[in-house]
Design an enzyme around this catalytic site. Structure first.
Site, PDB file in Angstrom:
ATOM      1  N   ASP A 194       0.810  -1.215   0.000  1.00 15.67           N
ATOM      2  CA  ASP A 194       0.000   0.000   0.000  1.00 15.67           C
ATOM      3  C   ASP A 194       0.843   1.265   0.000  1.00 15.67           C
ATOM      4  OD1 ASP A 194       0.801  -0.784   2.617  1.00 15.67           O
ATOM      5  OD2 ASP A 194      -0.681   0.554   3.506  1.00 15.67           O
TER       6      ASP A 194
ATOM      7  N   GLU B 110       0.326  -1.270   5.719  1.00 11.48           N
ATOM      8  CA  GLU B 110       1.416  -0.710   6.529  1.00 11.48           C
ATOM      9  C   GLU B 110       1.225   0.772   6.777  1.00 11.48           C
ATOM     10  OE1 GLU B 110       5.214   1.274   7.470  1.00 11.48           O
ATOM     11  OE2 GLU B 110       3.950   1.586   5.709  1.00 11.48           O
TER      12      GLU B 110
ATOM     13  N   HIS C 169       6.078  10.320   1.440  1.00 14.33           N
ATOM     14  CA  HIS C 169       4.763  10.956   1.621  1.00 14.33           C
ATOM     15  C   HIS C 169       4.713  12.377   1.064  1.00 14.33           C
ATOM     16  CE1 HIS C 169       3.739   8.115   5.272  1.00 14.33           C
ATOM     17  NE2 HIS C 169       4.232   7.464   4.220  1.00 14.33           N
TER      18      HIS C 169
END
Length: 439
Positions: free
Chosen positions: A100, A165, A403
């Site tokens: 993911d 995760e 991110h």
């Protein structure tokens, strides 16, 4: 009608570019396979696990790995690939990555986040390029190369691809690590994800900080905004906020003075503040509320004393004598089953560390000082069992874009990482010694 030379030139360039693009798409190379894996949208809140697992199964079959797909929670599969070693009595090795990824705000990216666009300077833009689809493909490419040279591992090698995760791993690695299937792997050592390094030394992580979510609530007498009350809800809460801010400052001072890394101190950061009496235009300004609440994200390194921390919260930050209550949601453990801090030793007492270090140096690489990861990964569920785990992703001279918008990995860095894993996988799987599981 005559066509100008400039238009002909532009036309020819467009044709050449189209042919090159088509040719690149048609090629079957480590880079194009990496791009294909990146194009599967596995971002939350609705990750697509079916398509990438199908892709990974095809890759596993192409290099002769056996496979198992296990679902501990419906729709959230764990994929396990295996390369059997020549000595099945020795503990095996696991290389882990997650399927993911976090969401991406496409409008803030240079290229669409699931296009895996490769630019002329070799940057491959995609959500998950660094975190951590790169290693998921590099494991397979390294094994493909080792097999082509006739290498046979002494120890069995497992590769796991786990879901969830990015949202805690509770329906992924946590359940996998607690399962009979996991125990039957007889693991001696595990490698999981790390982070990029802006410099020319590879970063490696031996531990993580444990998250706590702290919520403090205060109560007091409500009343007119002009009146001074003793022990009002807001007054009591602000006293706590001030004390917590001072503690945060003492921890941050250690970092700014160079006496500790960011990940080696206890971080306490405010997440939200909730108070006031709502009105149609905002809040009632001439009224003091009877309740107030604040939430904090706390991260504790493995050497922190949780008992002392809870005592500080109960007696200083949220004492009942000031009409305060609190809750702590512990998102992990600080000690293993034997009461030891959850960390993997990075010295001569841990033979796995020595072998890993030598494997990196054999490629001409150099390791930076081992670190505690500032955030958390699936490694924590495995270290809790007493199994040594190192977090590592072979990305040097690369900005840290975990991110972030415009996450990318350079093609040459990706390819070099395959060679690094060839060295690491062959060295670890050739270790003949019988080692106690140490952390």
């Amino acid at each position: 009608m005559a066509v100008s030379p400039l238009l002909w030139t532009l036309f020819l360039f467009s044709v050449i570019f189209s042919i090159q693009s088509y040719s690149e798409e048609e090629e079957d190379t480590p880079i194009t396979r990496f791009q294909q894996y990146l194009r599967f949208n596995t971002a939350h809140p609705n990750p697509n696990y079916t398509a990438p697992i199908s892709f990974l199964l095809d890759q596993a079959r192409s290099i002769g790995l056996t496979s198992r797909t296990i679902e501990f929670v419906h729709g959230k599969p764990v994929l396990l690939l295996t390369w059997l070693g020549s000595n099945l009595n020795l503990p095996s090795i696991l290389f882990n990555s997650h399927l993911d990824s976090v969401p991406a705000e496409s409008e803030k990216w240079i290229h669409p986040p699931f296009s895996a666009q490769r630019t002329v300077d070799g940057h491959i833009y995609a959500r998950g390029a660094q975190d951590d689809k790169c290693i998921g493909v590099q494991y397979l490419e390294a094994i493909r190369n080792l097999k082509s040279r006739g290498f046979v591992p002494l120890r069995t090698i497992h590769i796991s691809y786990v879901p969830e995760e990015e949202i805690g791993g509770f329906d992924g690695m946590m359940k996998f690590a607690a399962s009979l299937e996991f125990r039957e792997l007889n693991l001696g050592f595990v490698m999981d994800e790390g982070q990029a390094s802006p410099g020319d030394e590879f970063r490696v992580f031996y531990a993580e900080r444990t998250p706590w979510h702290l919520v403090i609530r205060a109560e007091g007498i409500p009343g007119h905004g002009a009146k001074l009350y003793d022990n009002s809800a807001m007054e009591n809460l602000m006293k706590s906020v001030e004390l917590i801010s001072k503690f945060r400052e003492t921890q941050f001072d250690l970092v700014k003075a160079g006496k500790a890394a960011n990940s080696e101190v206890i971080s306490v950061n405010p997440a939200y503040l909730k108070a006031g009496t709502p009105s149609t235009t905002g809040f009632v300004m001439n009224m003091q509320p009877s309740e107030a609440e604040v939430g904090y994200d706390i991260r504790l390194p493995p050497m922190a004393d949780p008992v002392a921390m809870k005592k500080r919260i109960a007696e200083e930050w949220a004492p009942s004598i000031r009409n305060m209550t609190y809750t702590i949601e512990e998102k992990g453990k600080l000690a293993d089953q034997l009461g030891r801090p959850i960390m993997t030793l990075t010295n001569g007492s841990n033979p796995w560390w020595s072998i890993f270090k030598q494997a990196i140096e054999a490629t001409g690489g150099k390791l930076a000082k081992p670190e505690i990861l500032i955030s958390s990964t699936d490694s924590r569920f495995i270290r809790t069992l007493g199994i040594p785990v190192l977090g590592f992703s072979p990305m040097i001279n690369t900005p840290i874009l975990v991110h972030d918008h415009n996450e990318f990995l350079k093609d040459t860095v990706f390819m070099k990482g395959i060679g690094v894993y060839e060295s690491v996988i062959s060295a670890l799987s050739s270790f003949e010694g019988i080692s106690d599981q140490v952390i």
